[in-house]
Design a protein around this motif. Structure first.
Motif, PDB file in Angstrom:
ATOM      1  N   VAL A  31       0.800  -1.124   0.010  1.00 22.90           N
ATOM      2  CA  VAL A  31      -0.084   0.074  -0.066  1.00 22.90           C
ATOM      3  C   VAL A  31       0.907   1.294   0.124  1.00 22.90           C
ATOM      4  O   VAL A  31       1.895   1.269   0.646  1.00 22.90           O
ATOM      5  CB  VAL A  31      -1.081  -0.029   1.192  1.00 22.90           C
ATOM      6  N   ALA A  32       0.665   2.047  -0.812  1.00 21.55           N
ATOM      7  CA  ALA A  32       1.494   3.370  -0.739  1.00 21.55           C
ATOM      8  C   ALA A  32       1.334   4.163   0.761  1.00 21.55           C
ATOM      9  O   ALA A  32       0.466   4.025   1.335  1.00 21.55           O
ATOM     10  CB  ALA A  32       0.855   4.341  -1.771  1.00 21.55           C
ATOM     11  N   GLY A  33       2.409   4.582   1.051  1.00 26.10           N
ATOM     12  CA  GLY A  33       2.334   5.143   2.496  1.00 26.10           C
ATOM     13  C   GLY A  33       1.441   6.371   2.645  1.00 26.10           C
ATOM     14  O   GLY A  33       1.065   6.443   3.606  1.00 26.10           O
ATOM     15  N   ALA A  34       1.323   7.029   1.470  1.00 23.26           N
ATOM     16  CA  ALA A  34       0.372   8.045   1.609  1.00 23.26           C
ATOM     17  C   ALA A  34      -1.291   7.402   1.868  1.00 23.26           C
ATOM     18  O   ALA A  34      -2.111   8.354   2.239  1.00 23.26           O
ATOM     19  CB  ALA A  34       0.505   9.141   0.370  1.00 23.26           C
ATOM     20  N   ASP A  35      -1.480   6.331   1.226  1.00 18.19           N
ATOM     21  CA  ASP A  35      -2.863   5.816   1.180  1.00 18.19           C
ATOM     22  C   ASP A  35      -2.972   4.852   2.700  1.00 18.19           C
ATOM     23  O   ASP A  35      -3.944   4.484   2.640  1.00 18.19           O
ATOM     24  CB  ASP A  35      -2.929   5.126  -0.031  1.00 18.19           C
ATOM     25  N   LEU A  36      -2.308   4.735   3.416  1.00 16.79           N
ATOM     26  CA  LEU A  36      -2.049   3.635   4.467  1.00 16.79           C
ATOM     27  C   LEU A  36      -3.140   4.252   5.413  1.00 16.79           C
ATOM     28  O   LEU A  36      -3.930   3.574   5.934  1.00 16.79           O
ATOM     29  CB  LEU A  36      -0.872   3.687   5.092  1.00 16.79           C
ATOM     30  N   VAL A  37      -3.018   5.658   5.846  1.00 16.54           N
ATOM     31  CA  VAL A  37      -4.028   6.096   6.771  1.00 16.54           C
ATOM     32  C   VAL A  37      -5.305   6.811   6.112  1.00 16.54           C
ATOM     33  O   VAL A  37      -4.898   7.427   5.131  1.00 16.54           O
ATOM     34  CB  VAL A  37      -3.309   7.221   7.446  1.00 16.54           C
ATOM     35  N   THR A  38      -6.443   6.328   6.216  1.00 20.04           N
ATOM     36  CA  THR A  38      -7.702   6.714   5.533  1.00 20.04           C
ATOM     37  C   THR A  38      -8.631   7.370   6.405  1.00 20.04           C
ATOM     38  O   THR A  38      -9.355   8.094   5.869  1.00 20.04           O
ATOM     39  CB  THR A  38      -8.164   5.406   4.916  1.00 20.04           C
ATOM     40  N   GLY A  39      -8.440   7.636   7.434  1.00 18.69           N
ATOM     41  CA  GLY A  39      -9.164   8.496   8.397  1.00 18.69           C
ATOM     42  C   GLY A  39      -8.657   8.866   9.627  1.00 18.69           C
ATOM     43  O   GLY A  39      -7.553   8.124  10.040  1.00 18.69           O
ATOM     44  N   ALA A  40      -9.273   9.358  10.737  1.00 17.22           N
ATOM     45  CA  ALA A  40      -8.732   9.552  12.097  1.00 17.22           C
ATOM     46  C   ALA A  40      -8.717   8.158  12.675  1.00 17.22           C
ATOM     47  O   ALA A  40      -9.827   7.854  13.205  1.00 17.22           O
ATOM     48  CB  ALA A  40      -9.587  10.650  12.662  1.00 17.22           C
ATOM     49  N   GLY A  41      -7.563   7.749  12.988  1.00 17.75           N
ATOM     50  CA  GLY A  41      -7.734   6.389  13.613  1.00 17.75           C
ATOM     51  C   GLY A  41      -8.138   5.151  12.637  1.00 17.75           C
ATOM     52  O   GLY A  41      -8.141   4.053  13.235  1.00 17.75           O
ATOM     53  N   VAL A  42      -8.063   5.397  11.371  1.00 15.06           N
ATOM     54  CA  VAL A  42      -8.493   4.601  10.651  1.00 15.06           C
ATOM     55  C   VAL A  42      -7.386   4.274   9.522  1.00 15.06           C
ATOM     56  O   VAL A  42      -6.940   5.222   8.984  1.00 15.06           O
ATOM     57  CB  VAL A  42      -9.958   4.602   9.882  1.00 15.06           C
TER      58      VAL A  42
END
Length: 276
Positions: free
Chosen positions: A151-162
């Motif tokens: 997964v691209a590093g910039a796409d790993l976090v999708t929301g606050a705590g998600v």
């Protein structure tokens, strides 16, 4: 604090990473041990027993394991980059120390907290996602069935705590390609107080497609853009505000974070210019 759990298993092999009912993974544990035990958690699986090398660099680029501590990241890759803005084959890593410092950690916590843990928490102010988003990092994820995915590093976090991790998956490492390591990078940060939690953070990297600008902390998930000029940057920031919205908590209002992000992003673009 005293964690009310029943078992702790130390993972020695990949097979040990298959979770049993009620278990969760443990990296450094600095966040887990500072919060109440999540409902339903009865056991921990300690990933540090796997003995992963904290980091390595070769012709393909940089690899940072999920269990690399933040102190090891600064002392290793951070030292390779030298001072921010310095030339050299690893000049992009000059922002490593600044990204870690943005977490406002004590030395004790930095020696224990891990890169993978910071990423997997998915907190808006978790600056590792800003670092690897700017560096074109790719997260390698172990799946419970024995396979792996990226997964691209910039796409790993999708929301606050998600985060883009399915139950039972492990963040094995983050890979930064060699071409990104020699690029110029930039870091900007704002908070309400000198040692307060990061409220707006901008990282960037020069490249052939134009400067890569990544904003974090002021939004619930990172956003990145290859910005050719300031007008393009402004239009992009306007879209973030109208479609996603700016994060707000006790560490900064949405309006203030939006203004600070805009200022920092324009500063970053000016610093990077069009050079690669």
């Amino acid at each position: 604090m005293d964690l009310d759990i029943d078992t702790v298993r130390i993972a020695r092999t990949r097979e040990d990473c298959v979770l049993r009912p009620g278990e969760v993974f443990l990296g450094g544990g600095t966040f887990l041990y500072s919060e109440p035990v999540p409902a339903g958690v009865t056991g921990l699986v300690d990933l540090t027993g796997l003995g992963w090398e904290p980091w390595s660099v070769d012709g393909a680029g940089l690899r940072v394991s999920g269990t690399c501590t933040l102190a090891e990241l600064v002392a290793g890759p951070g030292a390779l980059g030298g001072a921010p803005g310095a030339a050299g084959p690893y000049r992009a890593l000059g922002i490593v120390g600044e990204c870690v410092s943005a977490l406002s950690l004590s030395a004790k916590v930095a020696r224990t907290a891990t890169v993978g843990g910071n990423l997997a928490l998915g907190l808006p102010a978790g600056s590792m996602v800003g670092l690897f988003g700017a560096l074109h990092g790719q997260a390698v994820i172990w799946m419970p069935d024995g396979g792996s995915r990226e997964v691209a590093g910039a796409d790993l976090v999708t929301g606050a705590g998600v985060v883009a991790l399915e139950p039972g998956e492990v963040l094995r490492e983050v890979r930064v390609p060699a071409f990104a390591l020699a690029r110029r990078t930039v870091f900007r940060r704002a908070s309400l107080t000198p040692n307060g939690r990061t409220a707006a953070m901008v990282t960037g990297r020069a490249g052939e497609r134009g400067p890569r600008i990544v904003v974090t902390a002021s939004v619930t998930a990172p956003h990145g853009l290859y910005a050719r000029d300031h007008d393009m940057l402004d239009r992009w920031l306007d879209r973030i505000g109208s479609t996603v919205g700016w994060f707000e908590d006790t560490h900064g209002s949405a309006r203030w974070r939006a203004a600070m992000t805009r200022r920092l992003a324009h500063e970053a673009l000016d610093e990077l210019g069009g050079a690669a």
